[in-house]
Design a protein around this motif. Structure first.
Motif, short mmCIF file in Angstrom:
data_model
loop_
_atom_site.label_atom_id
_atom_site.label_comp_id
_atom_site.label_asym_id
_atom_site.label_seq_id
_atom_site.Cartn_x
_atom_site.Cartn_y
_atom_site.Cartn_z
N LYS A 7 -62.66 18.43 17.11
CA LYS A 7 -61.79 19.56 17.46
C LYS A 7 -60.93 19.92 16.26
N GLN A 8 -60.57 18.89 15.51
CA GLN A 8 -59.79 19.07 14.28
C GLN A 8 -60.06 17.87 13.39
N LEU A 9 -60.38 18.16 12.13
CA LEU A 9 -60.59 17.09 11.15
C LEU A 9 -59.36 17.00 10.25
N GLY A 10 -58.84 15.79 10.10
CA GLY A 10 -57.64 15.63 9.29
C GLY A 10 -57.82 16.08 7.85
N PHE A 11 -59.02 15.80 7.29
CA PHE A 11 -59.30 16.14 5.89
C PHE A 11 -60.80 16.02 5.69
N MET A 12 -61.38 16.94 4.93
CA MET A 12 -62.80 16.85 4.58
C MET A 12 -62.92 16.15 3.23
N PRO A 13 -63.27 14.85 3.24
CA PRO A 13 -63.27 14.09 1.99
C PRO A 13 -64.52 14.25 1.14
N ASN A 14 -65.60 14.76 1.71
CA ASN A 14 -66.88 14.79 1.00
C ASN A 14 -66.80 15.64 -0.27
N TYR A 15 -67.57 15.23 -1.28
CA TYR A 15 -67.52 15.91 -2.57
C TYR A 15 -68.04 17.35 -2.51
N HIS A 16 -68.78 17.68 -1.48
CA HIS A 16 -69.21 19.07 -1.31
C HIS A 16 -68.16 19.88 -0.56
N GLY A 17 -67.03 19.26 -0.25
CA GLY A 17 -65.99 19.92 0.54
C GLY A 17 -65.14 20.87 -0.28
N TRP A 18 -65.75 21.92 -0.82
CA TRP A 18 -65.04 22.94 -1.59
C TRP A 18 -64.42 22.35 -2.87
N GLU A 19 -63.13 22.16 -2.95
CA GLU A 19 -62.52 21.72 -4.21
C GLU A 19 -62.38 20.19 -4.32
N THR A 20 -62.96 19.45 -3.40
CA THR A 20 -62.85 17.99 -3.45
C THR A 20 -63.88 17.41 -4.42
N THR A 21 -63.80 17.81 -5.66
CA THR A 21 -64.70 17.30 -6.69
C THR A 21 -64.20 15.97 -7.22
N THR A 56 -63.48 4.39 -4.79
CA THR A 56 -63.26 3.55 -3.62
C THR A 56 -62.43 4.28 -2.57
N LEU A 57 -61.40 4.95 -3.01
CA LEU A 57 -60.54 5.70 -2.09
C LEU A 57 -61.34 6.78 -1.36
N GLN A 58 -62.12 7.55 -2.10
CA GLN A 58 -62.87 8.65 -1.49
C GLN A 58 -63.90 8.12 -0.49
N LYS A 59 -64.59 7.05 -0.85
CA LYS A 59 -65.62 6.49 0.04
C LYS A 59 -64.98 5.92 1.30
N ARG A 60 -63.81 5.33 1.16
CA ARG A 60 -63.13 4.80 2.33
C ARG A 60 -62.72 5.93 3.28
N LEU A 61 -62.26 7.04 2.72
CA LEU A 61 -61.93 8.20 3.55
C LEU A 61 -63.17 8.71 4.29
N VAL A 62 -64.29 8.78 3.60
CA VAL A 62 -65.54 9.21 4.22
C VAL A 62 -65.87 8.32 5.41
N ASP A 63 -65.82 7.01 5.19
CA ASP A 63 -66.17 6.06 6.25
C ASP A 63 -65.19 6.10 7.41
N GLU A 64 -63.89 6.20 7.10
CA GLU A 64 -62.87 6.15 8.14
C GLU A 64 -62.84 7.43 9.00
N LEU A 65 -63.26 8.55 8.42
CA LEU A 65 -63.17 9.81 9.14
C LEU A 65 -64.47 10.20 9.84
N GLY A 66 -65.40 9.27 9.92
CA GLY A 66 -66.61 9.54 10.72
C GLY A 66 -67.92 9.24 10.05
N GLY A 67 -67.89 8.98 8.74
CA GLY A 67 -69.13 8.70 8.05
C GLY A 67 -69.74 9.93 7.42
N TYR A 68 -70.52 9.72 6.37
CA TYR A 68 -71.06 10.81 5.56
C TYR A 68 -71.88 11.79 6.39
N GLN A 69 -72.83 11.29 7.18
CA GLN A 69 -73.72 12.18 7.92
C GLN A 69 -72.96 13.04 8.92
N ARG A 70 -72.05 12.43 9.65
CA ARG A 70 -71.29 13.18 10.64
C ARG A 70 -70.40 14.24 9.99
#
Length: 443
Positions: free
Chosen positions: A197-211, A243-257
């Motif tokens: 319903k709401q994502l706290g933050f999109m951590p993935n590297y394809h997430g616009w400016e999250t390079t 490490t920080l970015q990967k942890r955010l990915v895992d904590e917020l639902g995982g890469y695929q989701r």
């Protein structure tokens, strides 16, 4: 820059494989033309939006008013590919002065001799670049002691956050450290079955400016050692950032989701950007996002703050990643003294820089302009002015092959976040080796 993603700029940097390798022409200190005589300069720039083109014309008109013998033929919407072709061939229609969005090409511009070294001209004019430009901007406009470019407005990256969502989640203020950020991102995430319903933050590297470079900028990494070798496997800042970015990915639902959710969201430049629609509660982005978000008419209050810093660097909160537009003088130009007058005016004249910043809505690129009372902006924009002026703010260093090393790091980031690469240390070492190989081949 408004209307141009830094990812697009990075791709442009990599595509410029044919940058001049045999440019001929005078150096800045050897120019012999008389800038006081009637002459016409060709000025090529990359801006294309009507308001931006109008602002450039106004900037040039101000120069012509103070330099009545120098006339300027302005050509807009020029890509780096077109500029580089013209810088190689020269001629009457080629640019005397260029302005590029692609900071990552500075190493190529300097090492190839496509643009003249401006150091002698700054010295002759009695202008100290270190006292004139913010630290990061001063750094990204030179390579190996050659200052072949000069900053012309800049971009600063910070954190946008949904104040309404923060209040609902019981979060009183924007996070200052990455651990606070992690906690906030999880608290702001509201699941909806397989989606959000709401994502706290999109951590993935394809997430616009999250390079990768925007994340890593907050860790103040040293990309190359004193011998010019990649420092990716040696500086712990890189491991910490990944490490920080990967942890955010895992904590917020995982890469695929997260990728599945991202595929349903709006694009970076349209009104349906997920931060503007409230689908994502926090966003890493540049100063231009504020105006775009306000224009989209969101149903929440927008907050702006610096990006978080590592917990062990809490005293450096307020810094950010800096990049921007550059200007330079063509080595093939026979009017380099006149060209210098134009470059000097548009990049160091405080009134000119302030007026251009007000029109383009980018960060001013001189320390004096950053403090000018004539700047007009939304109070939240001051966050970016402060980030630009912060001596702890960082940028990506110039390289002889442009932004290739940044693309190599970004590609590794894709593989690591998705789980294709399991061993971070080994992956960083392999990536560093690839960077060194590419740079050696480019020399």
């Amino acid at each position: 820059m408004p209307g141009m993603s830094r990812k697009v700029a990075l791709a442009a940097a990599v595509s410029v494989a044919l940058l001049a390798t045999a440019c001929t022409g005078q150096s800045g200190s050897d120019a012999s033309d008389d800038a006081g005589k009637e002459t016409t300069l060709n000025f090529w720039h990359a801006w294309s939006a009507p308001a931006e083109v109008k602002a450039v014309k106004s900037l040039v008109a101000g120069f012509e008013k103070t330099h009545p013998t120098i006339h300027v033929n302005v050509v807009g919407n020029m890509t780096d590919d077109k500029m580089n072709q013209a810088l190689r061939t020269g001629g009457a229609k080629a640019p005397d002065v260029i302005s590029s969005f692609t900071t990552n090409n500075v190493g190529k511009f300097c090492s190839s001799g496509a643009l003249v070294d401006l150091n002698p001209l700054f010295e002759k004019a009695g202008i100290d670049p270190e006292k004139t430009f913010p630290k990061a901007m001063n750094e990204y406009t030179q390579f190996d002691g050659n200052r072949c470019s000069v900053p012309l407005l800049g971009d600063a990256y910070g954190l946008y956050y949904n104040k309404t969502a923060f209040e609902k989640a019981g979060i009183d203020s924007p996070p200052k450290t990455w651990s606070q950020f992690e906690a906030a991102a999880k608290k702001l995430t509201i699941d909806d079955g397989d989606s959000y319903k709401q994502l706290g933050f999109m951590p993935n590297y394809h997430g616009w400016e999250t390079t990768t470079e925007h994340y890593l900028g907050q860790f103040s990494p040293t990309y190359f050692d004193s011998s010019g070798k990649s420092n990716l496997a040696e500086d712990p800042a890189f491991e910490a950032g990944f490490t920080l970015q990967k942890r955010l990915v895992d904590e917020l639902g995982g890469y695929q989701r997260l990728e599945k959710y991202r595929s349903t969201l709006g694009d970076e430049w349209g009104p349906k950007h997920p931060f503007q629609t409230g689908q994502v509660a926090m966003q890493l982005d540049g100063e231009w996002r504020l105006g775009m978000a306000l224009d989209a008419g969101p149903n929440f209050e927008i907050g702006v703050a610096p990006l978080p810093v590592p917990d062990d660097q809490a005293d450096q909160y307020g810094k950010g990643y800096i990049t921007g537009t550059i200007a330079g003088i063509a080595a093939t130009s026979t009017k380099q003294n006149a060209a210098w007058e134009l470059v000097k005016y548009i990049t160091t004249d405080t009134d000119a820089v302030v007026a251009f910043s007000n029109a383009i809505h980018n960060v001013p690129s001189t320390l004096a302009a950053l403090k000018s009372p004539d700047l007009t902006y939304d109070p939240r924009f001051k966050t970016f002015l402060d980030i630009a002026a912060n001596p702890n703010s960082t940028t990506s260093p110039a390289s002889v092959n442009g932004g290739v090393y940044l693309t190599t790091i970004q590609n590794f980031g894709y593989e690591y976040e998705s789980g294709k690469v399991k061993d971070l240390k080994a992956g960083l070492a392999d990536t560093a080796e690839q960077i060194d190989t590419d740079i050696a081949q480019a020399k």
